[in-house]
Design a protein around this motif. Structure first.
Motif, PDB file in Angstrom:
ATOM      1  N   ASP A   1     -17.657  41.251  58.772  1.00 37.84           N
ATOM      2  CA  ASP A   1     -19.041  41.705  58.689  1.00 37.84           C
ATOM      3  C   ASP A   1     -19.171  43.215  58.911  1.00 37.84           C
ATOM      4  O   ASP A   1     -20.169  43.687  59.420  1.00 37.84           O
ATOM      5  CB  ASP A   1     -19.916  40.932  59.677  1.00 37.84           C
ATOM      6  N   TYR A   2     -18.173  43.969  58.495  1.00 37.20           N
ATOM      7  CA  TYR A   2     -18.209  45.408  58.755  1.00 37.20           C
ATOM      8  C   TYR A   2     -19.179  46.167  57.858  1.00 37.20           C
ATOM      9  O   TYR A   2     -19.440  47.336  58.101  1.00 37.20           O
ATOM     10  CB  TYR A   2     -16.804  46.044  58.694  1.00 37.20           C
ATOM     11  N   PHE A   3     -19.750  45.535  56.838  1.00 36.78           N
ATOM     12  CA  PHE A   3     -20.803  46.182  56.051  1.00 36.78           C
ATOM     13  C   PHE A   3     -22.184  45.667  56.445  1.00 36.78           C
ATOM     14  O   PHE A   3     -23.165  45.921  55.765  1.00 36.78           O
ATOM     15  CB  PHE A   3     -20.592  45.947  54.552  1.00 36.78           C
ATOM     16  N   ASP A   4     -22.233  44.923  57.573  1.00 33.84           N
ATOM     17  CA  ASP A   4     -23.507  44.392  58.045  1.00 33.84           C
ATOM     18  C   ASP A   4     -24.464  45.561  58.276  1.00 33.84           C
ATOM     19  O   ASP A   4     -24.067  46.605  58.791  1.00 33.84           O
ATOM     20  CB  ASP A   4     -23.279  43.610  59.343  1.00 33.84           C
ATOM     21  N   CYS A   5     -25.708  45.400  57.904  1.00 38.64           N
ATOM     22  CA  CYS A   5     -26.757  46.424  58.041  1.00 38.64           C
ATOM     23  C   CYS A   5     -26.584  47.596  57.074  1.00 38.64           C
ATOM     24  O   CYS A   5     -27.269  48.615  57.224  1.00 38.64           O
ATOM     25  CB  CYS A   5     -26.847  46.966  59.475  1.00 38.64           C
ATOM     26  N   HIS A   6     -25.680  47.487  56.123  1.00 36.59           N
ATOM     27  CA  HIS A   6     -25.514  48.537  55.120  1.00 36.59           C
ATOM     28  C   HIS A   6     -26.007  48.028  53.765  1.00 36.59           C
ATOM     29  O   HIS A   6     -25.730  46.900  53.385  1.00 36.59           O
ATOM     30  CB  HIS A   6     -24.046  48.965  54.982  1.00 36.59           C
TER      31      HIS A   6
ATOM     32  N   ILE B   1     -18.764  43.689  48.742  1.00 42.01           N
ATOM     33  CA  ILE B   1     -19.876  44.150  49.577  1.00 42.01           C
ATOM     34  C   ILE B   1     -20.574  42.964  50.242  1.00 42.01           C
ATOM     35  O   ILE B   1     -20.779  42.942  51.458  1.00 42.01           O
ATOM     36  CB  ILE B   1     -20.881  44.985  48.745  1.00 42.01           C
ATOM     37  N   ILE B   2     -20.907  41.967  49.444  1.00 43.52           N
ATOM     38  CA  ILE B   2     -21.637  40.807  49.972  1.00 43.52           C
ATOM     39  C   ILE B   2     -20.768  39.997  50.928  1.00 43.52           C
ATOM     40  O   ILE B   2     -21.234  39.547  51.977  1.00 43.52           O
ATOM     41  CB  ILE B   2     -22.160  39.937  48.808  1.00 43.52           C
ATOM     42  N   ALA B   3     -19.475  39.840  50.591  1.00 44.63           N
ATOM     43  CA  ALA B   3     -18.575  39.070  51.450  1.00 44.63           C
ATOM     44  C   ALA B   3     -18.391  39.728  52.815  1.00 44.63           C
ATOM     45  O   ALA B   3     -18.128  39.044  53.801  1.00 44.63           O
ATOM     46  CB  ALA B   3     -17.214  38.898  50.777  1.00 44.63           C
ATOM     47  N   CYS B   4     -18.558  41.029  52.871  1.00 43.69           N
ATOM     48  CA  CYS B   4     -18.375  41.741  54.133  1.00 43.69           C
ATOM     49  C   CYS B   4     -19.703  42.050  54.820  1.00 43.69           C
ATOM     50  O   CYS B   4     -19.769  42.910  55.701  1.00 43.69           O
ATOM     51  CB  CYS B   4     -17.584  43.023  53.892  1.00 43.69           C
ATOM     52  N   GLY B   5     -20.759  41.367  54.407  1.00 42.14           N
ATOM     53  CA  GLY B   5     -22.035  41.456  55.107  1.00 42.14           C
ATOM     54  C   GLY B   5     -23.023  42.470  54.560  1.00 42.14           C
ATOM     55  O   GLY B   5     -24.130  42.588  55.075  1.00 42.14           O
TER      56      GLY B   5
END
Length: 188
Positions: free
Chosen positions: A97-102, A122-126
């Motif tokens: 989830d390292y792209f969460d909130c991005h 992008i979606i798989a990483c939040g």
């Protein structure tokens, strides 16, 4: 064999006599009577035939008197559950989830397969992919060099960063959000 031949001849003669008695004017009988008369004639001729291959066999009857359109073809819920593969023992790891909130915007022309892959990463990483540039977009993925459109995007969102697609691949390979490094599109 001569005896058999003589018996067959006698049966033929008897048949001719009985059929001549039964012959009915076609205009005087109903369709059902005509059908019965035709069936009788065929069965007698088949039984009296000299050639075994020309003989009729037993009258054919359907094995099932079931209309194929009346047969139930739906599968019951219990049967569907039995047909599904057993997946309870599969261990699926959690997605990062390292792209969460991005929120990302993909700018420019991408090959359809590349665009799909970038969106999946992008979606798989939040993260979220936006269809247009807005104030909430923080990262723009592009193959382009710095141009006037990027100046317009900075006017909409001052904190937006422009990076090349290979940055996403580096993040995915390392399993975390990495520094932009040489993947950042710099101002000229």
């Amino acid at each position: 064999e001569k005896i058999k031949m003589e018996e067959i001849e006698e049966k033929k003669k008897k048949h001719e006599i009985t059929s001549s008695k039964k012959s009915v004017d076609p205009f005087d009988c109903d369709t059902d009577e005509e059908i019965e008369q035709t069936k009788e004639e065929k069965s007698v001729k088949g039984k009296l035939s000299d050639n075994a291959y020309e003989c009729d066999t037993d009258e054919e009857t359907p094995e099932n008197d079931v209309d194929p359109y009346d047969v139930e073809t739906d599968i019951d819920e219990e049967e569907i559950v039995k047909l599904l593969p057993k997946t309870s023992n599969l261990s699926l790891g959690n997605l990062p989830d390292y792209f969460d909130c991005h929120q990302f915007y993909l700018h420019g022309d991408f090959q359809p397969s590349e665009r799909t892959l970038l969106e999946r990463y992008i979606i798989a990483c939040g993260g979220k992919v936006k269809p247009y540039m807005g104030a909430e977009v923080m990262l723009v993925i592009t193959h382009s060099r710095w141009n006037k459109m990027f100046e317009d995007a900075l006017a909409v969102s001052e904190e937006v960063e422009f990076v090349k697609p290979r940055w996403l691949f580096k993040c995915k390979d390392e399993g975390r959000m990495v520094e932009f490094g040489d993947c950042k599109v710099e101002r000229k």
